[in-house]
Design a protein around this motif. Structure first.
Motif, PDB file in Angstrom:
ATOM      1  N   VAL A 172     -11.645   9.615   3.145  1.00  0.00           N
ATOM      2  CA  VAL A 172     -11.776  10.529   2.011  1.00  0.00           C
ATOM      3  C   VAL A 172     -11.440   9.808   0.716  1.00  0.00           C
ATOM      4  CG1 VAL A 172     -11.272  12.574   3.389  1.00  0.00           C
ATOM      5  CG2 VAL A 172      -9.389  11.355   2.287  1.00  0.00           C
ATOM      6  N   GLN A 173     -11.685  10.492  -0.398  1.00  0.00           N
ATOM      7  CA  GLN A 173     -11.331   9.996  -1.717  1.00  0.00           C
ATOM      8  C   GLN A 173     -10.025  10.644  -2.165  1.00  0.00           C
ATOM      9  OE1 GLN A 173     -13.111   7.676  -3.186  1.00  0.00           O
ATOM     10  NE2 GLN A 173     -14.974   7.699  -1.942  1.00  0.00           N
ATOM     11  N   TYR A 174      -9.459  10.129  -3.261  1.00  0.00           N
ATOM     12  CA  TYR A 174      -8.187  10.658  -3.753  1.00  0.00           C
ATOM     13  C   TYR A 174      -8.274  12.140  -4.097  1.00  0.00           C
ATOM     14  CZ  TYR A 174      -6.127   6.006  -4.014  1.00  0.00           C
ATOM     15  OH  TYR A 174      -5.629   4.769  -3.693  1.00  0.00           O
ATOM     16  N   TYR A 175      -9.417  12.571  -4.634  1.00  0.00           N
ATOM     17  CA  TYR A 175      -9.534  13.970  -5.018  1.00  0.00           C
ATOM     18  C   TYR A 175      -9.564  14.891  -3.795  1.00  0.00           C
ATOM     19  CZ  TYR A 175     -14.534  13.180  -4.102  1.00  0.00           C
ATOM     20  OH  TYR A 175     -15.735  12.847  -3.523  1.00  0.00           O
ATOM     21  N   GLN A 176      -9.652  14.314  -2.597  1.00  0.00           N
ATOM     22  CA  GLN A 176      -9.649  15.102  -1.372  1.00  0.00           C
ATOM     23  C   GLN A 176      -8.287  15.119  -0.692  1.00  0.00           C
ATOM     24  OE1 GLN A 176     -13.405  12.877  -0.063  1.00  0.00           O
ATOM     25  NE2 GLN A 176     -13.633  14.822   1.029  1.00  0.00           N
ATOM     26  N   LEU A 177      -7.248  14.720  -1.399  1.00  0.00           N
ATOM     27  CA  LEU A 177      -5.893  14.728  -0.863  1.00  0.00           C
ATOM     28  C   LEU A 177      -5.063  15.798  -1.544  1.00  0.00           C
ATOM     29  CD1 LEU A 177      -4.756  10.997  -0.500  1.00  0.00           C
ATOM     30  CD2 LEU A 177      -5.536  12.559   1.288  1.00  0.00           C
ATOM     31  N   SER A 178      -4.180  16.432  -0.771  1.00  0.00           N
ATOM     32  CA  SER A 178      -3.248  17.418  -1.317  1.00  0.00           C
ATOM     33  C   SER A 178      -1.940  17.307  -0.548  1.00  0.00           C
ATOM     34  CB  SER A 178      -3.825  18.833  -1.185  1.00  0.00           C
ATOM     35  OG  SER A 178      -2.932  19.794  -1.694  1.00  0.00           O
TER      36      SER A 178
ATOM     37  N   ILE B  44       0.839  -1.190   0.000  1.00  0.00           N
ATOM     38  CA  ILE B  44       0.000   0.000   0.000  1.00  0.00           C
ATOM     39  C   ILE B  44       0.879   1.247   0.000  1.00  0.00           C
ATOM     40  CG2 ILE B  44      -0.173   0.228   2.527  1.00  0.00           C
ATOM     41  CD1 ILE B  44      -3.140   0.936   2.129  1.00  0.00           C
ATOM     42  N   ASN B  45       0.448   2.277  -0.697  1.00  0.00           N
ATOM     43  CA  ASN B  45       1.199   3.533  -0.708  1.00  0.00           C
ATOM     44  C   ASN B  45       0.587   4.497   0.294  1.00  0.00           C
ATOM     45  OD1 ASN B  45      -1.130   3.893  -2.376  1.00  0.00           O
ATOM     46  ND2 ASN B  45      -0.215   5.776  -3.144  1.00  0.00           N
ATOM     47  N   LEU B  46       1.245   5.631   0.493  1.00  0.00           N
ATOM     48  CA  LEU B  46       0.814   6.573   1.512  1.00  0.00           C
ATOM     49  C   LEU B  46      -0.580   7.117   1.239  1.00  0.00           C
ATOM     50  CD1 LEU B  46       1.659   8.272   4.057  1.00  0.00           C
ATOM     51  CD2 LEU B  46       2.130  10.093   2.414  1.00  0.00           C
ATOM     52  N   SER B  47      -0.872   7.466  -0.011  1.00  0.00           N
ATOM     53  CA  SER B  47      -2.181   8.037  -0.329  1.00  0.00           C
ATOM     54  C   SER B  47      -3.308   7.100   0.078  1.00  0.00           C
ATOM     55  CB  SER B  47      -2.289   8.345  -1.824  1.00  0.00           C
ATOM     56  OG  SER B  47      -1.490   9.443  -2.176  1.00  0.00           O
ATOM     57  N   ASN B  48      -3.159   5.808  -0.194  1.00  0.00           N
ATOM     58  CA  ASN B  48      -4.177   4.848   0.209  1.00  0.00           C
ATOM     59  C   ASN B  48      -4.324   4.814   1.721  1.00  0.00           C
ATOM     60  OD1 ASN B  48      -5.669   3.037  -1.749  1.00  0.00           O
ATOM     61  ND2 ASN B  48      -3.641   3.031  -2.669  1.00  0.00           N
ATOM     62  N   LEU B  49      -3.210   4.873   2.441  1.00  0.00           N
ATOM     63  CA  LEU B  49      -3.277   4.868   3.903  1.00  0.00           C
ATOM     64  C   LEU B  49      -4.037   6.085   4.423  1.00  0.00           C
ATOM     65  CD1 LEU B  49       0.337   3.694   4.820  1.00  0.00           C
ATOM     66  CD2 LEU B  49      -1.788   2.473   5.347  1.00  0.00           C
TER      67      LEU B  49
ATOM     68  N   HIS C 148      -3.702  18.873   7.898  1.00  0.00           N
ATOM     69  CA  HIS C 148      -4.759  19.804   8.278  1.00  0.00           C
ATOM     70  C   HIS C 148      -5.833  19.770   7.203  1.00  0.00           C
ATOM     71  CE1 HIS C 148      -2.545  22.571   5.545  1.00  0.00           C
ATOM     72  NE2 HIS C 148      -3.730  23.159   5.391  1.00  0.00           N
ATOM     73  N   TRP C 149      -7.012  20.275   7.543  1.00  0.00           N
ATOM     74  CA  TRP C 149      -8.147  20.287   6.625  1.00  0.00           C
ATOM     75  C   TRP C 149      -8.341  21.666   6.033  1.00  0.00           C
ATOM     76  CZ3 TRP C 149     -11.623  16.229   5.421  1.00  0.00           C
ATOM     77  CH2 TRP C 149     -11.430  15.039   6.153  1.00  0.00           C
ATOM     78  N   GLU C 150      -8.711  21.705   4.759  1.00  0.00           N
ATOM     79  CA  GLU C 150      -9.098  22.933   4.091  1.00  0.00           C
ATOM     80  C   GLU C 150     -10.386  22.679   3.310  1.00  0.00           C
ATOM     81  OE1 GLU C 150      -6.032  24.378   1.534  1.00  0.00           O
ATOM     82  OE2 GLU C 150      -4.564  24.647   3.158  1.00  0.00           O
TER      83      GLU C 150
ATOM     84  N   ASP D 152     -18.136  23.313  -2.522  1.00  0.00           N
ATOM     85  CA  ASP D 152     -17.072  23.222  -1.529  1.00  0.00           C
ATOM     86  C   ASP D 152     -16.676  21.767  -1.326  1.00  0.00           C
ATOM     87  OD1 ASP D 152     -17.107  25.945  -1.148  1.00  0.00           O
ATOM     88  OD2 ASP D 152     -18.456  25.862   0.586  1.00  0.00           O
ATOM     89  N   ILE D 153     -15.364  21.510  -1.306  1.00  0.00           N
ATOM     90  CA  ILE D 153     -14.845  20.160  -1.121  1.00  0.00           C
ATOM     91  C   ILE D 153     -13.871  20.167   0.053  1.00  0.00           C
ATOM     92  CG2 ILE D 153     -13.565  18.255  -2.172  1.00  0.00           C
ATOM     93  CD1 ILE D 153     -14.382  19.327  -4.895  1.00  0.00           C
ATOM     94  N   PRO D 154     -14.116  19.360   1.105  1.00  0.00           N
ATOM     95  CA  PRO D 154     -13.135  19.252   2.190  1.00  0.00           C
ATOM     96  C   PRO D 154     -11.905  18.483   1.707  1.00  0.00           C
ATOM     97  CG  PRO D 154     -14.964  17.743   2.555  1.00  0.00           C
ATOM     98  CD  PRO D 154     -15.325  18.556   1.351  1.00  0.00           C
ATOM     99  N   VAL D 155     -10.737  19.020   1.995  1.00  0.00           N
ATOM    100  CA  VAL D 155      -9.480  18.451   1.507  1.00  0.00           C
ATOM    101  C   VAL D 155      -8.539  18.219   2.681  1.00  0.00           C
ATOM    102  CG1 VAL D 155      -7.443  18.844   0.046  1.00  0.00           C
ATOM    103  CG2 VAL D 155      -9.714  19.581  -0.728  1.00  0.00           C
ATOM    104  N   VAL D 156      -7.922  17.036   2.726  1.00  0.00           N
ATOM    105  CA  VAL D 156      -6.869  16.733   3.696  1.00  0.00           C
ATOM    106  C   VAL D 156      -5.537  17.132   3.079  1.00  0.00           C
ATOM    107  CG1 VAL D 156      -5.683  14.921   4.976  1.00  0.00           C
ATOM    108  CG2 VAL D 156      -8.162  14.834   4.724  1.00  0.00           C
ATOM    109  N   VAL D 157      -4.834  18.056   3.718  1.00  0.00           N
ATOM    110  CA  VAL D 157      -3.545  18.529   3.229  1.00  0.00           C
ATOM    111  C   VAL D 157      -2.441  17.896   4.070  1.00  0.00           C
ATOM    112  CG1 VAL D 157      -2.098  20.535   2.739  1.00  0.00           C
ATOM    113  CG2 VAL D 157      -4.602  20.715   2.540  1.00  0.00           C
ATOM    114  N   ILE D 158      -1.527  17.193   3.420  1.00  0.00           N
ATOM    115  CA  ILE D 158      -0.407  16.564   4.119  1.00  0.00           C
ATOM    116  C   ILE D 158       0.680  17.606   4.330  1.00  0.00           C
ATOM    117  CG2 ILE D 158       1.376  14.775   3.993  1.00  0.00           C
ATOM    118  CD1 ILE D 158      -0.563  13.163   2.235  1.00  0.00           C
ATOM    119  N   ASP D 159       0.976  17.911   5.601  1.00  0.00           N
ATOM    120  CA  ASP D 159       2.007  18.901   5.941  1.00  0.00           C
ATOM    121  C   ASP D 159       3.382  18.257   6.112  1.00  0.00           C
ATOM    122  OD1 ASP D 159       0.172  21.147   6.108  1.00  0.00           O
ATOM    123  OD2 ASP D 159      -0.534  20.266   7.988  1.00  0.00           O
ATOM    124  N   HIS D 160       3.398  17.056   6.670  1.00  0.00           N
ATOM    125  CA  HIS D 160       4.674  16.352   6.890  1.00  0.00           C
ATOM    126  C   HIS D 160       4.403  14.863   7.010  1.00  0.00           C
ATOM    127  CE1 HIS D 160       8.711  15.460   8.358  1.00  0.00           C
ATOM    128  NE2 HIS D 160       8.120  14.646   9.214  1.00  0.00           N
TER     129      HIS D 160
END
Length: 285
Positions: free
Chosen positions: A83-89, A71-76, A143-145, A269-277
């Motif tokens: 969330v879905q892939y389109y909700q990742l940044s 499994i890769n990080l995005s799937n985790l 964080h969420w945006e 509006d789409i809630p997005v999970v933003v990976i900071d680190h």
């Protein structure tokens, strides 16, 4: 370059927000339930694979078991935050080049507690368990945006095709196993079917989120529960080759032909999970 072959082996309706429950910002529930459980033991190893990658995940909500291979990080992150892939940044550059095999579990008391919880609350607990694991071992910070983006509205195009179920608790059984109200099954390599037994339009939109790759908002005004089967192969005509002779309709056509419903392009509006680190190489045990 590696070519991934993904095979989700999860006993739930479908992966995505329908399967794991949509998390509110910062992973808190929109209900009064506050998950607190964590895994007791976890083994994380980087996968040593060749060019052909099979990804499998076993993640039933009512036990503390979590097993995943390649499994890769995005799937985790999508599993952990519902969330879905389109909700990742903010995905790291090594996202699809580094794969992990993970086994995690809690104790018998945790299994007993999960077995007594509702589907939603059990999924919230499993999300929380994975969120904590990623934070502790991968040092994941997010964080969420809320961002404006393309969406679909699900609307009624033809009345009379959808019939309310005569038994709201009706669910198909096979080999002693009761299926969820809405799930996807394979119809060989020719295509798939969405099968509903007492499913709501909200459930259908949750599933269509993942199928169409963007949020699908219920604008049907339909409040009942329904039985139906939607056969399909590909989402839109553009997904099919010009010489494709598969008789199955695409998902957008099948929704209209079988249910009298249509997806209409919109924005919202789409809630997005933003990976900071996140660390690429977590400790293995």
């Amino acid at each position: 370059m590696r070519r991934a072959v993904f095979s989700q082996l999860v006993w739930i309706a479908l992966a995505g927000s329908q399967a794991f429950g949509q998390s509110s910002p910062l992973g808190t529930s929109s209900t009064d339930y506050h998950p607190t459980m964590t895994f007791d033991v976890a083994s994380i190893r980087e996968s040593k694979v060749g060019n052909e990658i099979v990804h499998s995940t076993f993640y039933p909500p009512h036990t503390s078991t979590f097993r995943t291979q390649n499994i890769n990080l995005s799937n985790l992150v999508t599993l952990a935050y519902g969330v879905q892939y389109y909700q990742l940044s903010g995905n790291p550059s090594w996202d699809f080049e580094t794969l992990y095999t993970i086994q995690a579990k809690s104790d018998a008391d945790a299994d007993a507690k999960l077995a007594q919880l509702s589907d939603r609350n059990a999924r919230l607990e499993k999300q929380h368990m994975l969120q904590v694991l990623l934070a502790e071992r991968f040092h994941l910070q997010v964080h969420w945006e809320t961002r404006q983006g393309p969406t679909y509205d699900l609307v009624v195009s033809k009345l009379g095709l959808l019939k309310e179920t005569s038994d709201a608790s009706s669910q198909e059984e096979n080999n002693g196993r009761t299926y969820p109200p809405l799930y996807q099954r394979s119809s060989s390599k020719a295509g798939y079917e969405l099968v509903a037994h007492g499913a709501s339009m909200a459930m259908l939109c949750d599933v269509l989120n993942g199928q169409f790759g963007r949020p699908v908002v219920n604008q049907t005004g339909l409040l009942g529960k329904y039985d139906f089967v939607v056969p399909y192969y590909g989402r839109f005509d553009a997904d099919r080759r010009p010489d494709d002779t598969n008789p199955m309709p695409t998902l957008d056509h099948s929704l209209e032909e079988n249910l009298g419903l249509r997806v209409k392009a919109s924005r919202g509006d789409i809630p997005v999970v933003v990976i900071d680190h996140v660390d690429q190489h977590p400790p293995e045990n």
